[in-house]
Scaffold this motif. Structure first.
Motif, PDB file in Angstrom:
ATOM      1  N   LEU A 132      15.848 -27.059   2.698  1.00 52.81           N
ATOM      2  CA  LEU A 132      15.230 -27.830   1.624  1.00 52.81           C
ATOM      3  C   LEU A 132      14.581 -26.905   0.596  1.00 52.81           C
ATOM      4  CD1 LEU A 132      13.574 -30.751   3.630  1.00 52.81           C
ATOM      5  CD2 LEU A 132      15.518 -30.910   2.085  1.00 52.81           C
ATOM      6  N   ALA A 133      13.974 -25.823   1.075  1.00 52.93           N
ATOM      7  CA  ALA A 133      13.379 -24.849   0.154  1.00 52.93           C
ATOM      8  C   ALA A 133      14.449 -24.215  -0.731  1.00 52.93           C
ATOM      9  CB  ALA A 133      12.626 -23.782   0.937  1.00 52.93           C
ATOM     10  N   SER A 134      15.610 -23.917  -0.145  1.00 58.07           N
ATOM     11  CA  SER A 134      16.705 -23.335  -0.928  1.00 58.07           C
ATOM     12  C   SER A 134      17.197 -24.310  -2.000  1.00 58.07           C
ATOM     13  CB  SER A 134      17.864 -22.944  -0.002  1.00 58.07           C
ATOM     14  OG  SER A 134      17.476 -21.944   0.911  1.00 58.07           O
ATOM     15  N   VAL A 135      17.270 -25.596  -1.634  1.00 57.02           N
ATOM     16  CA  VAL A 135      17.679 -26.607  -2.607  1.00 57.02           C
ATOM     17  C   VAL A 135      16.662 -26.687  -3.742  1.00 57.02           C
ATOM     18  CG1 VAL A 135      18.134 -29.066  -2.957  1.00 57.02           C
ATOM     19  CG2 VAL A 135      18.951 -27.932  -0.891  1.00 57.02           C
ATOM     20  N   PHE A 136      15.386 -26.618  -3.403  1.00 50.79           N
ATOM     21  CA  PHE A 136      14.345 -26.708  -4.431  1.00 50.79           C
ATOM     22  C   PHE A 136      14.392 -25.490  -5.348  1.00 50.79           C
ATOM     23  CE2 PHE A 136      10.098 -26.186  -6.180  1.00 50.79           C
ATOM     24  CZ  PHE A 136       9.821 -27.469  -6.627  1.00 50.79           C
ATOM     25  N   GLU A 137      14.584 -24.288  -4.775  1.00 51.29           N
ATOM     26  CA  GLU A 137      14.703 -23.069  -5.598  1.00 51.29           C
ATOM     27  C   GLU A 137      15.779 -23.245  -6.657  1.00 51.29           C
ATOM     28  OE1 GLU A 137      15.640 -19.739  -3.128  1.00 51.29           O
ATOM     29  OE2 GLU A 137      14.329 -20.470  -1.542  1.00 51.29           O
ATOM     30  N   TRP A 138      16.937 -23.717  -6.205  1.00 55.68           N
ATOM     31  CA  TRP A 138      18.074 -23.885  -7.106  1.00 55.68           C
ATOM     32  C   TRP A 138      17.852 -25.042  -8.062  1.00 55.68           C
ATOM     33  CZ3 TRP A 138      22.622 -27.354  -5.740  1.00 55.68           C
ATOM     34  CH2 TRP A 138      23.589 -27.306  -6.741  1.00 55.68           C
ATOM     35  N   GLY A 139      17.368 -26.156  -7.527  1.00 58.32           N
ATOM     36  CA  GLY A 139      17.242 -27.367  -8.320  1.00 58.32           C
ATOM     37  C   GLY A 139      16.212 -27.267  -9.423  1.00 58.32           C
ATOM     38  N   VAL A 140      15.094 -26.602  -9.159  1.00 56.36           N
ATOM     39  CA  VAL A 140      14.047 -26.538 -10.181  1.00 56.36           C
ATOM     40  C   VAL A 140      14.524 -25.741 -11.391  1.00 56.36           C
ATOM     41  CG1 VAL A 140      12.880 -24.461  -9.297  1.00 56.36           C
ATOM     42  CG2 VAL A 140      11.568 -26.195 -10.530  1.00 56.36           C
ATOM     43  N   LEU A 141      15.344 -24.708 -11.168  1.00 60.72           N
ATOM     44  CA  LEU A 141      15.900 -23.944 -12.287  1.00 60.72           C
ATOM     45  C   LEU A 141      17.015 -24.725 -12.978  1.00 60.72           C
ATOM     46  CD1 LEU A 141      16.087 -20.329 -10.787  1.00 60.72           C
ATOM     47  CD2 LEU A 141      14.369 -21.263 -12.333  1.00 60.72           C
ATOM     48  N   LEU A 142      17.878 -25.364 -12.190  1.00 60.40           N
ATOM     49  CA  LEU A 142      19.001 -26.096 -12.759  1.00 60.40           C
ATOM     50  C   LEU A 142      18.519 -27.281 -13.591  1.00 60.40           C
ATOM     51  CD1 LEU A 142      22.042 -26.474 -12.973  1.00 60.40           C
ATOM     52  CD2 LEU A 142      21.969 -27.761 -10.834  1.00 60.40           C
ATOM     53  N   ARG A 143      17.566 -28.023 -13.071  1.00 57.14           N
ATOM     54  CA  ARG A 143      17.041 -29.177 -13.800  1.00 57.14           C
ATOM     55  C   ARG A 143      16.294 -28.743 -15.055  1.00 57.14           C
ATOM     56  NH1 ARG A 143      16.325 -34.031 -10.873  1.00 57.14           N
ATOM     57  NH2 ARG A 143      14.239 -34.307 -11.761  1.00 57.14           N
ATOM     58  N   SER A 144      15.644 -27.596 -14.979  1.00 61.63           N
ATOM     59  CA  SER A 144      14.960 -27.064 -16.158  1.00 61.63           C
ATOM     60  C   SER A 144      15.956 -26.699 -17.253  1.00 61.63           C
ATOM     61  CB  SER A 144      14.121 -25.848 -15.779  1.00 61.63           C
ATOM     62  OG  SER A 144      13.527 -25.261 -16.914  1.00 61.63           O
ATOM     63  N   ARG A 177      31.384 -15.195 -23.444  1.00 56.74           N
ATOM     64  CA  ARG A 177      30.716 -16.435 -23.840  1.00 56.74           C
ATOM     65  C   ARG A 177      29.932 -17.013 -22.659  1.00 56.74           C
ATOM     66  NH1 ARG A 177      35.665 -17.638 -26.511  1.00 56.74           N
ATOM     67  NH2 ARG A 177      36.207 -19.145 -24.881  1.00 56.74           N
ATOM     68  N   THR A 178      30.532 -16.944 -21.465  1.00 60.79           N
ATOM     69  CA  THR A 178      29.810 -17.392 -20.269  1.00 60.79           C
ATOM     70  C   THR A 178      28.604 -16.506 -20.002  1.00 60.79           C
ATOM     71  OG1 THR A 178      31.858 -18.240 -19.290  1.00 60.79           O
ATOM     72  CG2 THR A 178      30.008 -17.853 -17.798  1.00 60.79           C
ATOM     73  N   LEU A 179      28.779 -15.191 -20.197  1.00 56.51           N
ATOM     74  CA  LEU A 179      27.669 -14.261 -20.011  1.00 56.51           C
ATOM     75  C   LEU A 179      26.566 -14.521 -21.024  1.00 56.51           C
ATOM     76  CD1 LEU A 179      26.829 -11.839 -18.267  1.00 56.51           C
ATOM     77  CD2 LEU A 179      27.854 -10.338 -19.969  1.00 56.51           C
ATOM     78  N   SER A 180      26.956 -14.891 -22.243  1.00 56.04           N
ATOM     79  CA  SER A 180      25.971 -15.234 -23.259  1.00 56.04           C
ATOM     80  C   SER A 180      25.178 -16.471 -22.846  1.00 56.04           C
ATOM     81  CB  SER A 180      26.665 -15.481 -24.598  1.00 56.04           C
ATOM     82  OG  SER A 180      25.748 -15.948 -25.557  1.00 56.04           O
ATOM     83  N   SER A 181      25.879 -17.487 -22.332  1.00 57.63           N
ATOM     84  CA  SER A 181      25.200 -18.688 -21.855  1.00 57.63           C
ATOM     85  C   SER A 181      24.265 -18.368 -20.699  1.00 57.63           C
ATOM     86  CB  SER A 181      26.234 -19.730 -21.420  1.00 57.63           C
ATOM     87  OG  SER A 181      25.607 -20.874 -20.889  1.00 57.63           O
ATOM     88  N   PHE A 182      24.716 -17.441 -19.828  1.00 53.43           N
ATOM     89  CA  PHE A 182      23.893 -16.982 -18.706  1.00 53.43           C
ATOM     90  C   PHE A 182      22.590 -16.370 -19.220  1.00 53.43           C
ATOM     91  CE2 PHE A 182      22.540 -13.754 -15.700  1.00 53.43           C
ATOM     92  CZ  PHE A 182      22.721 -14.335 -14.460  1.00 53.43           C
ATOM     93  N   ALA A 183      22.704 -15.459 -20.194  1.00 51.58           N
ATOM     94  CA  ALA A 183      21.528 -14.783 -20.738  1.00 51.58           C
ATOM     95  C   ALA A 183      20.614 -15.765 -21.469  1.00 51.58           C
ATOM     96  CB  ALA A 183      21.959 -13.657 -21.676  1.00 51.58           C
ATOM     97  N   GLN A 184      21.206 -16.697 -22.232  1.00 51.02           N
ATOM     98  CA  GLN A 184      20.407 -17.668 -22.967  1.00 51.02           C
ATOM     99  C   GLN A 184      19.686 -18.624 -22.013  1.00 51.02           C
ATOM    100  OE1 GLN A 184      19.752 -17.580 -26.211  1.00 51.02           O
ATOM    101  NE2 GLN A 184      20.965 -15.698 -26.226  1.00 51.02           N
ATOM    102  N   THR A 185      20.311 -18.929 -20.870  1.00 52.82           N
ATOM    103  CA  THR A 185      19.657 -19.788 -19.885  1.00 52.82           C
ATOM    104  C   THR A 185      18.420 -19.110 -19.319  1.00 52.82           C
ATOM    105  OG1 THR A 185      21.778 -20.796 -19.284  1.00 52.82           O
ATOM    106  CG2 THR A 185      19.959 -21.060 -17.733  1.00 52.82           C
ATOM    107  N   PHE A 186      18.532 -17.816 -19.006  1.00 52.86           N
ATOM    108  CA  PHE A 186      17.360 -17.096 -18.503  1.00 52.86           C
ATOM    109  C   PHE A 186      16.292 -16.969 -19.579  1.00 52.86           C
ATOM    110  CE2 PHE A 186      19.654 -15.764 -14.695  1.00 52.86           C
ATOM    111  CZ  PHE A 186      18.626 -15.697 -13.776  1.00 52.86           C
ATOM    112  N   SER A 187      16.710 -16.833 -20.832  1.00 52.26           N
ATOM    113  CA  SER A 187      15.708 -16.805 -21.903  1.00 52.26           C
ATOM    114  C   SER A 187      14.992 -18.146 -21.993  1.00 52.26           C
ATOM    115  CB  SER A 187      16.373 -16.460 -23.238  1.00 52.26           C
ATOM    116  OG  SER A 187      17.172 -17.542 -23.704  1.00 52.26           O
ATOM    117  N   GLY A 188      15.725 -19.246 -21.694  1.00 50.56           N
ATOM    118  CA  GLY A 188      15.091 -20.556 -21.643  1.00 50.56           C
ATOM    119  C   GLY A 188      14.094 -20.671 -20.507  1.00 50.56           C
ATOM    120  N   TYR A 189      14.375 -19.980 -19.391  1.00 51.67           N
ATOM    121  CA  TYR A 189      13.424 -19.997 -18.275  1.00 51.67           C
ATOM    122  C   TYR A 189      12.080 -19.395 -18.687  1.00 51.67           C
ATOM    123  CZ  TYR A 189      17.428 -20.964 -15.189  1.00 51.67           C
ATOM    124  OH  TYR A 189      18.520 -21.522 -14.593  1.00 51.67           O
ATOM    125  N   ARG A 190      12.106 -18.469 -19.642  1.00 48.47           N
ATOM    126  CA  ARG A 190      10.844 -17.861 -20.093  1.00 48.47           C
ATOM    127  C   ARG A 190       9.924 -18.910 -20.696  1.00 48.47           C
ATOM    128  NH1 ARG A 190      14.132 -13.732 -22.616  1.00 48.47           N
ATOM    129  NH2 ARG A 190      13.506 -14.578 -24.651  1.00 48.47           N
TER     130      ARG A 190
END
Length: 357
Positions: free
Chosen positions: A62-74, A211-224
């Motif tokens: 459940l903790a692993s699901v929450f780790e993933w889910g909180v970032l994905l939902r964000s 382009r996928t790598l760009s989306s990856f980087a932009q997603t982490f910038s969104g996490y900030r």
């Protein structure tokens, strides 16, 4: 020289090398371990302790699901306040609801634990949800959850290494410190990837990978912009790994062995390195041998150490089997839905022909 390197890469990537290495590792382990004693330990395990360990393993899942889910939902816009209520947002809510995420996680365990594919689970989740929010966002959420769990593992290992410094030696303690520092730097680099590489580099490229790598980087910038999501992910990752260590300790108690949590906190990360070896299927046979060696060095008998190694391998098996059932149910539902859509289309076509006649 180039031909030699090409041949070396071909040999290291051969499935027959992995299968052969796995068989050699298992044979060596069976030859040097009292498998009879290990089997008797497993058969005579206290089911009450084992049940408690499985409950703790479920909590770690459940903790692993929450780790993933909180970032994905964000990243999907579900972790912000007052979202826009439109059709796309409702679709995200359905796809990224916590029950759906837990089901997807269990299905990924089926691919990772029951099938000989180390990244099969992550690939399944990427394909399943990447079509909705983009593969870059899915990959970023998976990478973030992996890094959160690995950081938790690194800091638990560092704490255990400090307590066991007389047993593991100064070199291992320094290695644990470096491991923890590398994970901190990995998070810092991921969160600043768009600034380190530069947006113009991605914008000038037409390749799908970049382009996928760009989306990856932009997603982490969104996490900030959502530091609470990062903090929750890291804290839950550390707590989940601590619960997992406790589950392993209780599994050991189930077969009558008292092993300190510090031993598992140091030993399990070392065994996970074996999964990266190119001459074995997911390190099978090698990681068990490494764990048996470290446990016997800590004073555990060889038979009991082998039994614990088997329990570590079987720890996630019940959840992988549950994921297999969910995956087959999901497949049947999709097939039934497709058949229903075809039947409706045929009925509509017949009705139009009849109306035209």
């Amino acid at each position: 020289m180039r031909r030699v390197m090409t041949r070396v890469r071909a040999v290291l990537g051969s499935k027959w090398l992995r299968i052969g290495g796995t068989l050699v590792g298992i044979t060596f382990l069976v030859h040097n371990v009292d498998m009879g004693k290990a089997g008797r330990s497993l058969i005579g395990a206290d089911w009450r302790w084992a049940s408690l360990a499985l409950v703790l393993t479920a909590i770690a899942c459940l903790a692993s699901v929450f780790e993933w889910g909180v970032l994905l939902r964000s990243s999907a816009g579900l972790g912000v306040r007052n979202p826009v209520d439109n059709g796309e947002h409702r679709q995200h809510h359905h796809l990224f609801s916590w029950p759906r995420l837990f089901s997807s996680y269990l299905q990924s365990l089926f691919f990772a634990q029951l099938l000989p594919a180390g990244v099969g689970g992550d690939a399944m989740r990427t394909v399943e949800m990447g079509k909705v929010v983009g593969h870059g966002k899915i990959l970023a959420s998976l990478a973030g959850s992996r890094m959160a769990g690995t950081m938790g593992m690194a800091f638990w290992g560092l704490a255990a290494a400090v307590l066991l410094r007389g047993w593991i030696g100064l070199g291992s303690l320094i290695g644990a410190c470096i491991f923890a520092a590398v994970m901190v730097m990995a998070w810092m680099a991921a969160l600043a990837a768009d600034r380190i590489v530069g947006r113009h580099f991605f914008e000038r490229s037409s390749r799908a990978f970049l382009r996928t790598l760009s989306s990856f980087a932009q997603t982490f910038s969104g996490y900030r912009r959502h530091p609470h999501a990062i903090a929750q992910c890291i804290v839950v990752g550390a707590a989940g790994w601590g619960v997992n260590i406790l589950a392993l300790d209780i599994f050991a108690r189930a077969i009558g062995v008292d092993v300190s949590w510090t031993i598992f906190a140091v030993a399990i990360p070392v065994t996970l390195v074996a999964t990266l070896t190119p001459f074995s299927v997911n390190g099978l046979g090698i990681r068990e041998g490494v764990l048996v060696g470290m446990l016997t060095h800590a004073g555990v008998s060889v038979g009991h150490a082998a039994a614990i190694a088997v329990l570590v391998d079987l720890q996630m098996l019940p959840f992988g089997i549950l994921g297999a059932g969910l995956w087959m149910r999901h497949r049947r539902q999709r097939v039934a839905s497709s058949i229903e859509e075809v039947a409706q289309a045929e009925s509509a076509a017949v009705h139009e022909l009849a109306h035209a006649a």
